[in-house]
Design a protein around this motif. Sequence first.
Motif, PDB file in Angstrom:
ATOM      1  N   GLN A 171     -32.275  39.733 -18.178  1.00  0.00           N
ATOM      2  CA  GLN A 171     -31.645  38.985 -17.104  1.00  0.00           C
ATOM      3  C   GLN A 171     -30.764  37.879 -17.688  1.00  0.00           C
ATOM      4  O   GLN A 171     -31.148  37.207 -18.642  1.00  0.00           O
ATOM      5  CB  GLN A 171     -32.710  38.341 -16.195  1.00  0.00           C
ATOM      6  CG  GLN A 171     -33.679  39.308 -15.553  1.00  0.00           C
ATOM      7  CD  GLN A 171     -33.090  40.045 -14.359  1.00  0.00           C
ATOM      8  OE1 GLN A 171     -32.080  39.636 -13.804  1.00  0.00           O
ATOM      9  NE2 GLN A 171     -33.731  41.131 -13.961  1.00  0.00           N
ATOM     10  N   THR A 172     -29.599  37.688 -17.117  1.00  0.00           N
ATOM     11  CA  THR A 172     -28.748  36.576 -17.533  1.00  0.00           C
ATOM     12  C   THR A 172     -29.317  35.261 -16.989  1.00  0.00           C
ATOM     13  O   THR A 172     -30.191  35.255 -16.122  1.00  0.00           O
ATOM     14  CB  THR A 172     -27.319  36.750 -16.987  1.00  0.00           C
ATOM     15  OG1 THR A 172     -27.374  36.809 -15.558  1.00  0.00           O
ATOM     16  CG2 THR A 172     -26.674  38.016 -17.531  1.00  0.00           C
ATOM     17  N   GLU A 173     -28.775  34.152 -17.502  1.00  0.00           N
ATOM     18  CA  GLU A 173     -29.161  32.850 -16.955  1.00  0.00           C
ATOM     19  C   GLU A 173     -28.385  32.636 -15.661  1.00  0.00           C
ATOM     20  O   GLU A 173     -27.153  32.652 -15.645  1.00  0.00           O
ATOM     21  CB  GLU A 173     -28.832  31.736 -17.959  1.00  0.00           C
ATOM     22  CG  GLU A 173     -29.311  30.366 -17.518  1.00  0.00           C
ATOM     23  CD  GLU A 173     -29.101  29.301 -18.572  1.00  0.00           C
ATOM     24  OE1 GLU A 173     -29.162  28.105 -18.214  1.00  0.00           O
ATOM     25  OE2 GLU A 173     -28.865  29.656 -19.744  1.00  0.00           O
ATOM     26  N   ALA A 174     -29.109  32.467 -14.580  1.00  0.00           N
ATOM     27  CA  ALA A 174     -28.508  32.506 -13.248  1.00  0.00           C
ATOM     28  C   ALA A 174     -27.586  31.325 -12.970  1.00  0.00           C
ATOM     29  O   ALA A 174     -27.873  30.185 -13.338  1.00  0.00           O
ATOM     30  CB  ALA A 174     -29.599  32.559 -12.189  1.00  0.00           C
ATOM     31  N   ASN A 175     -26.476  31.631 -12.320  1.00  0.00           N
ATOM     32  CA  ASN A 175     -25.573  30.635 -11.754  1.00  0.00           C
ATOM     33  C   ASN A 175     -25.699  30.768 -10.242  1.00  0.00           C
ATOM     34  O   ASN A 175     -25.469  31.847  -9.693  1.00  0.00           O
ATOM     35  CB  ASN A 175     -24.143  30.910 -12.221  1.00  0.00           C
ATOM     36  CG  ASN A 175     -23.144  29.890 -11.702  1.00  0.00           C
ATOM     37  OD1 ASN A 175     -23.301  29.330 -10.629  1.00  0.00           O
ATOM     38  ND2 ASN A 175     -22.068  29.682 -12.471  1.00  0.00           N
ATOM     39  N   GLU A 176     -26.046  29.675  -9.570  1.00  0.00           N
ATOM     40  CA  GLU A 176     -26.391  29.751  -8.147  1.00  0.00           C
ATOM     41  C   GLU A 176     -25.238  30.240  -7.269  1.00  0.00           C
ATOM     42  O   GLU A 176     -25.478  30.717  -6.150  1.00  0.00           O
ATOM     43  CB  GLU A 176     -26.883  28.397  -7.647  1.00  0.00           C
ATOM     44  CG  GLU A 176     -25.854  27.286  -7.706  1.00  0.00           C
ATOM     45  CD  GLU A 176     -26.402  25.954  -7.222  1.00  0.00           C
ATOM     46  OE1 GLU A 176     -25.590  25.051  -6.960  1.00  0.00           O
ATOM     47  OE2 GLU A 176     -27.639  25.835  -7.086  1.00  0.00           O
ATOM     48  N   GLY A 214     -27.049  40.723 -14.179  1.00  0.00           N
ATOM     49  CA  GLY A 214     -26.441  39.412 -14.000  1.00  0.00           C
ATOM     50  C   GLY A 214     -24.945  39.522 -13.841  1.00  0.00           C
ATOM     51  O   GLY A 214     -24.328  40.521 -14.218  1.00  0.00           O
ATOM     52  N   ASN A 219     -25.851  33.674  -6.072  1.00  0.00           N
ATOM     53  CA  ASN A 219     -27.091  33.982  -5.351  1.00  0.00           C
ATOM     54  C   ASN A 219     -26.860  34.827  -4.088  1.00  0.00           C
ATOM     55  O   ASN A 219     -27.609  35.782  -3.841  1.00  0.00           O
ATOM     56  CB  ASN A 219     -27.834  32.692  -4.996  1.00  0.00           C
ATOM     57  CG  ASN A 219     -28.487  32.057  -6.213  1.00  0.00           C
ATOM     58  OD1 ASN A 219     -28.546  32.672  -7.280  1.00  0.00           O
ATOM     59  ND2 ASN A 219     -28.978  30.841  -6.058  1.00  0.00           N
ATOM     60  N   GLN A 270     -25.884  38.560 -25.277  1.00  0.00           N
ATOM     61  CA  GLN A 270     -26.318  39.597 -24.335  1.00  0.00           C
ATOM     62  C   GLN A 270     -25.287  40.723 -24.225  1.00  0.00           C
ATOM     63  O   GLN A 270     -25.646  41.901 -24.206  1.00  0.00           O
ATOM     64  CB  GLN A 270     -26.561  38.980 -22.956  1.00  0.00           C
ATOM     65  CG  GLN A 270     -27.803  38.107 -22.882  1.00  0.00           C
ATOM     66  CD  GLN A 270     -27.891  37.347 -21.577  1.00  0.00           C
ATOM     67  OE1 GLN A 270     -26.873  37.034 -20.962  1.00  0.00           O
ATOM     68  NE2 GLN A 270     -29.105  37.046 -21.141  1.00  0.00           N
ATOM     69  N   GLU A 299     -21.988  34.995 -15.995  1.00  0.00           N
ATOM     70  CA  GLU A 299     -23.272  34.496 -16.501  1.00  0.00           C
ATOM     71  C   GLU A 299     -23.639  35.061 -17.875  1.00  0.00           C
ATOM     72  O   GLU A 299     -24.515  34.522 -18.559  1.00  0.00           O
ATOM     73  CB  GLU A 299     -24.398  34.887 -15.534  1.00  0.00           C
ATOM     74  CG  GLU A 299     -24.288  34.290 -14.153  1.00  0.00           C
ATOM     75  CD  GLU A 299     -25.326  34.875 -13.209  1.00  0.00           C
ATOM     76  OE1 GLU A 299     -25.561  34.274 -12.151  1.00  0.00           O
ATOM     77  OE2 GLU A 299     -25.914  35.932 -13.521  1.00  0.00           O
ATOM     78  N   THR A 300     -23.016  36.147 -18.270  1.00  0.00           N
ATOM     79  CA  THR A 300     -23.456  36.891 -19.443  1.00  0.00           C
ATOM     80  C   THR A 300     -23.063  36.185 -20.730  1.00  0.00           C
ATOM     81  O   THR A 300     -21.893  35.853 -20.939  1.00  0.00           O
ATOM     82  CB  THR A 300     -22.839  38.301 -19.424  1.00  0.00           C
ATOM     83  OG1 THR A 300     -23.142  38.935 -18.180  1.00  0.00           O
ATOM     84  CG2 THR A 300     -23.390  39.145 -20.563  1.00  0.00           C
ATOM     85  N   SER A 301     -24.040  35.983 -21.597  1.00  0.00           N
ATOM     86  CA  SER A 301     -23.764  35.335 -22.881  1.00  0.00           C
ATOM     87  C   SER A 301     -23.140  36.334 -23.853  1.00  0.00           C
ATOM     88  O   SER A 301     -23.235  37.555 -23.673  1.00  0.00           O
ATOM     89  CB  SER A 301     -25.054  34.781 -23.483  1.00  0.00           C
ATOM     90  OG  SER A 301     -25.898  35.842 -23.913  1.00  0.00           O
TER      91      SER A 301
END
Length: 271
Positions: A192-197, A90, A200, A99, A94-96
């Motif tokens: 996987q990180t939570e995606a930011n469009e 990711g 993409n 994570q 996006e990375t928390s």
Amino acid sequence: MSRIILITGASRGFGKLWAKALLKRGDKVAATARNTEDLKDLVSEFGDSVYPLQLNVDDREACFGVVQKVNAHFGRIDVLVNNAGFGLFGAIEETSEQQARAQMETNFFGLLWLTQAVIPVMRAQKSGHIIQVSSFLGLVTLPVLGLYNASKYAVNGLSETLATEVKSFGINVSLIEPNGFATDWSGASAIQTEANEVYNPLKKAFKEGATPDSWGKPEATVPAFLKLIDSENPPLHFLLGKMAYPALKQVYNQRLAEFEQWKDVATEAHG
């Protein structure tokens, strides 16, 4: 004489593959995994030659405990293979926090704890080989793997320093730096990180840039790994795969050219 080898992350991928190869040729292997159920096949096939141990490398006290157990059980530790780790996919944005910390805890700090724990054992023996499973991404970077890249750069910096500190004790240090291989590093064990469009298009280009030929066959690494284990003068940096060297050569040539371009400015800044 058979060697005593401690391998972390032996439940799958390179760890299990290399552990089995060592056991087949008569070495003794202390194999760790978060769940020892994943090591039952090794025990069933190789019996007392394998010493299965539960270990979460994030736990410093447990890492020191495992090294003590292995040394007591076999009477020595000839080689430590720090293999435990996982991939975090990711963009950096996006990375928390969780994570990012988890990536460094396992890939870097877990390796550090085991390294610290084994040095006194090897120093007392006046011999040993510490093998850190890093990545060619500890030397160059790829997008959408920022925290993974960072963890492997940290491993490389630590291990290069370590090599200079322990050489006089008869301890060798090697960094195994594979390019991509068809293990489950990018599959079941990956996060996987939570995606930011907005990322993409970058992710799509990154994915499309990899061809089937980009991924090495894990089984093909066995002869190379055994040569490294058996070497009397092992290298500090040990690339695996055919993609790593050309990628490194290109990036390092670009870096040298950039350093040269800015050399006069840098020199003037010295005062």
